[in-house]
Write an enzyme that holds these catalytic residues in place. Structure first.
Site, PDB file in Angstrom:
ATOM      1  N   LYS B  76     -13.021  47.776 -21.940  1.00 50.57           N
ATOM      2  CA  LYS B  76     -12.465  46.925 -20.697  1.00 50.57           C
ATOM      3  C   LYS B  76     -13.528  47.069 -19.524  1.00 50.57           C
ATOM      4  O   LYS B  76     -14.219  47.693 -18.470  1.00 50.57           O
ATOM      5  CB  LYS B  76     -11.234  48.711 -19.823  1.00 50.57           C
ATOM      6  CG  LYS B  76     -10.615  47.360 -19.274  1.00 50.57           C
ATOM      7  CD  LYS B  76      -9.081  48.518 -18.477  1.00 50.57           C
ATOM      8  CE  LYS B  76      -8.083  47.972 -17.513  1.00 50.57           C
ATOM      9  NZ  LYS B  76      -6.643  49.204 -17.332  1.00 50.57           N
ATOM     10  N   SER B 151      -2.185  47.753 -17.683  1.00 50.57           N
ATOM     11  CA  SER B 151      -3.124  46.557 -17.607  1.00 50.57           C
ATOM     12  C   SER B 151      -4.386  46.730 -18.385  1.00 50.57           C
ATOM     13  O   SER B 151      -5.025  45.430 -18.489  1.00 50.57           O
ATOM     14  CB  SER B 151      -3.969  46.565 -16.191  1.00 50.57           C
ATOM     15  OG  SER B 151      -4.456  48.011 -16.495  1.00 50.57           O
ATOM     16  N   SER B 175      -1.547  52.591 -18.131  1.00 50.53           N
ATOM     17  CA  SER B 175      -2.434  51.001 -18.624  1.00 50.53           C
ATOM     18  C   SER B 175      -3.105  50.635 -19.200  1.00 50.53           C
ATOM     19  O   SER B 175      -3.091  50.116 -20.571  1.00 50.53           O
ATOM     20  CB  SER B 175      -3.217  50.694 -17.177  1.00 50.53           C
ATOM     21  OG  SER B 175      -2.699  49.807 -15.991  1.00 50.53           O
TER      22      SER B 175
END
Ligand SMILES: [Mg+2]
Ligand SMILES: [Zn+2]
Lengths: 100, 476, 498
Positions: B76, B151, B175
């Protein structure tokens, strides 16, 4: 629905957070933040008399390190990321007020 | 069926397959579909090939590159990678190159993994659809007209599309788990403090936790074993030794015989009918596998969403103050430093980030602290107490991961509150600091993946992976 | 007298304030920021060093880089606990908070500081004259970086650093960012500029004695803000206060506090009101000025720092730190004063210079306390490095020789100088210098000769003019090559007076 947050409040927090809002944005953010705070009204209204706050989920205390020097970063590498540099320092536009 | 991370590592370590071959296979898959999905902010083709070559050299020299030898991992883009841009999908960090690696990144590299790219996210991890990325949304591999969740939508989509068998995400209010559910992969949020946050760009420090994504439960456990463990650079890292190697991976095959599992009524109630139906089937599967399942209650969990949307923005408003145009990242010049700060932040942050910064600033401001931030902290205490009570009679708790399957792009962008409701089932575990994992369990009426969430008390990962493994094996 | 009056009239502010009787009293509380003498910064392993090349002692943590996290320095905590113990504070569980405001010298745009739960709560400090000044708290926090203000070409001094006003742009060095500070907040117990000075001097002595800091104001490791208000003598309430910043020396502190007192009194007597505000001390102008540049609201939005865990010193840790603490200046003054039979204020200089051990050893070994104090405060303190290395036994032996008149005061000082320079045995040094005690008959005959040689002066002395004593002592000294003891000569002269 009572106004949870006024347009003026939003303008104030935007200034505290150093964000600039257009009039349209101010209207939109006021209503969006109002909706979130409305939803949070149940929390605000809860009777929590005698309930201690939880700042952190871990019960840890006294996390300490030894006072030993560790190699840091190379100045050239650090300053290479800076928007403006002068004499080995970070350059900023003039500062209007003294530190509080 | 693509090879699992475990199979790849075994093949590379034994010399049956080269890491170079593995990376090429994944890079070509990325080349095929990345244009359509936009899972990555940055694909690291050359770097990945070079890393794979080093792994192969190690093997050739008779050294063991580690448990993730040659395994491609997507990371990420809010985890710092030395010398590689780390943007948080924000204009304000668009060109920032960290001078250091996050602890989890260093652990990945130490385990022989090959980082293939930095994945897209909602700007600063604020969002539930990855539509808040400054660089455009990621699309759901199961239906490109739909969101992957967020997210960590880029990481979930990367695993779902076969771009990498493993990915790292971060989970502040769901997330990792919510996009895992929406993309049909496994995603786990560990106990707060189990995985180092050093080098994870903060959203809400007391809630953030790095965690693994994989296509299956065993790989998820394997990746968690690699990244978990004490880090002296993170004061909130749990002291003591890391989970024993193989402990979590071993749990996956252990079965659920004798485990007491409670379905949290407060979290199960609001889900769509098809999602509820899958949860019921999951209950049946666990019972069939030997678990004792009944209802459980966490009454204060209904206040979790509200408490979260006061606490997380409050911490975020402070964490994101440093993006001021002075030391790194974007600067929009102005006549004085305050004006420069204003112009930089106004241009650098997207609307959702601005909303949360303002909400958090308000919750902390004079006159409102007690009513909002202070009260939310007390509700956090109530939620922890209710969880403790539920865990007195249960080993694990169960709920849907998300109330719905993947929704169309744009469906919730106009109304932030509707978007926030996507996290209603995942938030309580963050507030309590507890681990939870989302395991794919069938599909909804629309044919899209549904996830079931297994929650455990602090450091209850072993039991959590036992149930997750059983759910995966007994999926219809 | 006239000199003092002249200074008071000067508009630059008095160096030594007069005994005022205008019916007003100043009320002062001080906030002292002190850098702790650790090897590394508060939350990272970068060196805590002064004067290095800009931005060379930095890392992701103290630059506030995204993703970095703080870890608390154990030594900084222990030094802060030492300060608290020395100030009689209660050492308590504490929580770091974030103080949020934007300023370019702050890498994270918040300062990590202890807010409502400080490590050291309450306490006091006793001034040498016995006045007790209350301490509200002594909490830990991180320092900021350093800004340098540059003026554009064409301005008064192009390209140089200087004041913030009128600067074209500024430069920031983060070497100091994250250096551990302890902020010591006093109660508003200070009533004069002399007391303010005495408080800072005493605090510095404590900080140095405990090893917590080198307390060098010239290097900025000790910085003072003063909260000043005035009230009518006899009033018990407090007036509105102004906070004065930029006090870079004890002298600035005294001048600024006096100036601010005068400003507020003048304002109030003219029917005006004191505004609660922060004022900047301008050393060159000798005046304070308001710092409000534009109306910017500050709301620090303190909340517990989630990247750190609470600091909970247990009893064992607190006692270990206390046990390790050296004797404090006030205790040392009290001990020496009691031993010497004088007032604590009379031994302040000797204690301040760290010579109390030497003097105590001498007194214990039978030396005359006043003589020991006098020699320590003057000759020994004059070369403190050598003085601290002085052998107490030799010092005592010399004092005894002087008391027993085996050497004169002048000779004793010469022997002491030799002792401090090269060490050795004072008896041997005295002998080598020819300072044999003058035999009584030699002294007597030298006195007789002097009287015989100067009959007119002797008449005047006998007639009651005491100034002539010195004349004869001088003559006898000259005749004996300085070996005579002045007091013995005086006694011999007196014995011959009619
Ligand atoms: Mg302070
Ligand atoms: Zn540092």
């Amino acid at each position: 629905v009572a106004d949870r947050i006024s347009r003026q409040d939003v303008a104030h927090v935007a200034a505290l957070a150093r964000l600039r809002l257009t009039d349209d944005e101010l209207d939109r953010f006021t209503s969006q933040l109002g909706a979130v705070l409305d939803h949070a009204a149940d929390v605000a209204a809860l009777d929590t008399e005698g309930v201690p706050p939880t700042a952190h989920p871990l019960p840890l205390v006294n996390v300490l390190r030894d006072d030993t020097v560790v190699a840091g970063l190379d100045r050239a590498e650090v300053l290479a990321q800076a928007p403006a540099v002068e004499d080995g320092r970070f350059r900023v536009p003039r500062i209007l007020g003294e530190a509080p | 069926m693509a090879a699992t991370a475990e199979e790849i590592a075994e093949a590379v370590r034994s010399g049956a397959r080269t890491a170079a071959d593995v990376v090429d296979e994944h890079l070509s898959r990325i080349a095929e579909r990345e244009g359509e999905l936009h899972a990555f902010n940055l694909v690291l083709g050359d770097e990945a090939r070079a890393a794979a070559a080093r792994v192969d050299e190690s093997v050739a020299a008779g050294r063991d590159p580690g448990p993730l030898a040659g395994v491609p991992v997507a990371v990420k883009d809010n985890l710092c990678t030395r010398g590689i841009p780390t943007t948080c999908s924000s204009r304000i960090l668009e060109h920032w190159v960290p001078p250091y690696d996050a602890t989890v990144v260093a652990r990945l590299l130490g385990a022989g993994a090959v980082i293939v790219g930095k994945t897209n996210l909602d700007e600063f991890a604020m969002g539930s659809s990855t539509e808040n990325s400054a660089f455009g949304p990621t699309r759901n591999p199961h239906d490109p007209m739909r969101v992957p969740g967020g997210s960590s939508g880029g990481s979930a989509a990367a695993v779902a599309a076969g771009f990498a068998p493993l990915a790292l995400g971060s989970d502040t209010g769901g997330s990792i788990r919510q996009p895992a559910a929406l993309c049909g992969v496994v995603g786990a949020k560990p106990t707060y403090g189990m995985v180092s946050r050093y080098g994870l760009i903060a959203f809400a420090s007391s809630l953030d936790q790095v965690g693994p994504f994989a296509a299956n439960v065993a790989d998820t456990a394997l990746l968690l074993e690699v990244i978990a463990g004490h880090d002296p650079a993170d004061s909130t890292s749990i002291p003591g030794p890391s989970p024993r190697s193989g402990d979590l991976r071993g749990a996956v095959d252990e079965g659920v015989d004798g485990l007491r599992i409670g379905v949290v009524t407060e979290l199960a109630d609001g889900a769509d009918a098809d999602v509820s139906a899958r949860l019921d089937e999951a209950v049946g599967a666990l019972e069939a596998a030997g678990a004792k399942v009944d209802e459980a209650s966490v009454p204060a969990a209904v206040h979790g969403l509200s408490a979260y949307y006061l606490l997380a923005p409050a911490e975020a408003s402070s964490n994101l103050a440093r993006y001021d145009g002075v030391r790194y990242g974007l600067r929009v010049d102005g006549p004085d430093v305050s004006e420069m700060n204003h112009l930089t932040r106004t241009a650098g942050f997207g609307n959702e980030v601005k909303r949360r910064i303002m909400l958090g600033t308000y919750a902390l401001s004079a006159g409102y602290y007690d009513a909002y931030y202070g009260q939310a902290q007390r509700v956090r205490t109530l939620i922890i107490r209710d969880f403790d009570a539920a865990y007195a009679s249960h080993d694990l708790l169960l709920s849907p991961t998300a109330p719905t399957t993947a929704f169309p792009l744009g469906a919730k962008t106009a109304d932030p509150l509707t978007m926030y409701l996507s996290d209603v089932c995942t938030i309580p575990s963050n507030l309590a600091g507890h681990p939870a994992v989302s395991v794919p369990y069938g599909t909804g009426d629309d044919g899209l993946p549904v996830g079931v969430q297994v929650m455990a008390p602090a450091l209850g990962e072993h039991a959590m992976f036992r149930a997750a493994g059983a759910l995966e094996r007994n999926r219809r | 007298m006239t000199a003092a009056a002249t200074t008071v009239a000067g508009d630059a502010g008095p160096e030594r304030p007069p005994e005022r009787d205008d019916g007003w009293e100043m009320v002062v509380g001080l906030e002292v920021h002190c850098e702790l003498a650790t090897s590394t910064k508060l939350f990272c392993g970068c060196p805590n060093a002064f004067g290095d090349e800009p931005n060379t002692n930095v890392c992701p943590v103290c630059l506030g880089l995204p993703g970095s996290l703080p870890v608390l320095n154990r030594q900084a905590v222990e030094l802060a606990m030492r300060v608290g113990t020395a100030l009689q504070s209660e050492i308590r569980p504490s929580v770091f908070a974030r103080k949020n405001y934007f300023y370019p010298d702050m890498p994270k745009d918040y300062q990590v500081s202890q807010y409502d739960e400080p490590l050291n709560a309450g306490g006091w400090l006793d001034l040498p004259d016995g006045t007790r000044i209350g301490v509200t708290r002594a909490h830990m926090e991180e320092d900021t970086g350093k800004t340098t203000h540059r003026h554009s070409v064409g301005a008064q001094s192009p390209g140089t650093s200087g004041r913030i006003h009128g600067a074209d742009h500024s430069l920031v060095d983060y070497n100091r960012a994250g250096v551990p500070l302890v902020e010591i907040v006093s109660e508003p117990d200070i009533r004069s500029s002399e007391q303010a000075q005495a408080y800072v001097n005493e605090l510095r002595a404590i900080l140095v004695a405990t090893g917590a800091s080198d307390a060098r104001m010239e290097e900025g490791s000790l910085r003072i803000d003063a909260n000043v208000s005035v009230r009518r003598v006899g009033d018990t309430g407090f007036g509105t206060r102004a906070e004065i910043k930029n006090l870079n020396s004890v002298r600035s502190l005294r001048r600024a506090v006096e100036h601010e007192r005068a400003r507020q009194v003048a304002l109030l007597e003219a029917g005006g009101k004191v505004v609660q505000e922060t004022r900047h001390w301008n050393e060159a102008e000798g005046a304070t000025s308001s710092m409000r540049s534009k109306e910017e609201a500050f709301d620090y939005r303190y909340f517990p720092e989630p990247d750190l865990v609470p600091l909970v010193p247990d009893r064992e840790w607190v006692s270990a730190v206390a046990a390790d603490l050296p004797a404090l200046p006030s205790h040392r003054r009290a001990a020496l004063a009691a031993k010497a039979g004088v007032a604590p204020a009379d031994v302040a200089l000797v204690v301040d210079q760290g010579l109390d051990r030497l003097v105590e050893a001498a007194i214990d070994a039978g030396a005359d306390p006043r003589l020991a104090l006098a020699r320590a405060a003057n000759e020994v303190a004059a070369d403190i490095t050598a003085g601290l290395a002085l052998d107490p036994a030799a010092f005592t032996a010399l004092l005894r020789m002087e008391s027993e008149r085996k050497v004169t005061a002048t000779q004793a000082k010469q022997v002491l100088a030799a002792l401090m320079a090269d060490g050795g045995d004072p008896v041997e040094i005295a002998a080598a210098l020819g300072f044999e005690a003058l035999a009584d008959d030699v002294l007597e005959s030298a006195v007789e000769s002097a009287i015989a040689a100067h009959p007119r002066e002797w008449e005047r002395l006998a007639g009651g003019d005491p100034k002539l004593t010195g004349f004869f002592v001088g003559k006898v000294m000259a005749a004996t090559g300085g070996r005579a003891d002045g007091r013995a000569v005086t006694a011999a002269l007196r014995a011959r007076l009619p």
